[in-house]
Write a protein that holds these residues in place. Structure first.
Motif: not given
Length: 266
Positions: A77-106
């Motif tokens: 589950l962690d590794i899948v999430w790392v891949h998601i974060v990596s893909r979002l960084r490739e799309f230019g998402f800031a870490l703060e925005k990815i944190h919001l994504v995590k809040e939606h999923l947590s």
């Protein structure tokens, strides 16, 4: 996990989803335990250990690392999430925005599952159901199968443009030797027992499986699994009411443990 009233984009799910979701988490949790067990190391040319350490410091990742030393250990589950974060960084998402994504999923209770809905759709993807996470510009996240996404969009429940990340493709990268590509050609209506069996087979959770059936339905499942030697015998006994346990010992040490469990399907 964000309350529904705070979301602009919603999925459409029926009673079958609720039943399958409850069965996954409150039925036989073998697949859930496997997906959450932190025993894997993460290797990727795209994500260095320095980057992982930075993401961990920013609160995007959590790992198993006793006293902050040694190799980081991740769950699937962690590794899948790392891949998601990596893909979002490739799309230019800031870490703060990815944190919001995590809040939606947590989930508030991480002992239950850090990302329960994500975990459930990973399980769906393991049965080759096309499964996705849709990420919206404001950091909102929506998990869905492809058919759910198309239905929700056609009825206006999904209003914003999104990035669709395929969970099947991520799992295929993790398990390169297995065929986990999404199957768009079939739409089988599987029972919860059939789903659990497919997941177990694809993840090699059990060393042996015996199935009895009648009238086209599964009536009995007998499974045998190898248990890590570090597992305490008391924990094994507490994990089931009806089971056969076989242990082998050499030079005073337990070298192998096998457990066989029978489950009657009503």
């Amino acid at each position: 996990m964000k309350p529904i009233e705070e979301r602009k984009n919603l999925n459409i799910r029926g009673d079958n989803f609720d039943l399958a979701y409850a069965e996954y988490f409150f039925g036989d949790r073998a697949a859930s335990r496997f997906l959450n067990e932190r025993k894997h190391r993460f290797h990727s040319e795209a994500v260095s250990y320095r980057i992982l350490n930075h993401w961990e410091q920013k609160g995007l990742l959590s790992t198993e690392r006793p006293e902050g030393k040694g190799w980081r250990k991740y769950s699937i589950l962690d590794i899948v999430w790392v891949h998601i974060v990596s893909r979002l960084r490739e799309f230019g998402f800031a870490l703060e925005k990815i944190h919001l994504v995590k809040e939606h999923l947590s989930h508030e209770d991480e002992s239950f599952s850090a990302f329960p809905e994500l975990e459930f759709y990973i399980a769906q993807a393991l049965t080759k159901v096309p499964s996705y996470i849709a990420i919206f510009p404001q950091g909102e996240a929506l998990l869905c199968t492809l058919s759910e996404f198309e239905t929700a969009r056609s009825f206006g429940f999904i209003r914003d443009d999104s990035i669709l990340i395929c969970l099947n493709d991520i799992l295929q990268k993790i398990y390169g030797d297995k065929d986990l590509k999404p199957d768009y050609s079939t739409n089988y209506d599987l029972t919860k027992e059939e789903v659990q069996l497919l997941i177990a087979i694809r993840l090699d959770l059990w060393s042996e499986i015996k199935i009895r059936g009648k009238g086209g339905k599964i009536t009995m499942i007998e499974r045998t699994e190898n248990i890590e030697n570090e597992t305490k015998v008391v924990e094994i006994l507490r994990s089931g009411n009806y089971q056969n346990i076989e242990m082998k010992q050499e030079d005073g040490k337990i070298v192998s443990i096998k457990r066989t469990v029978k489950k009657k399907i009503e």
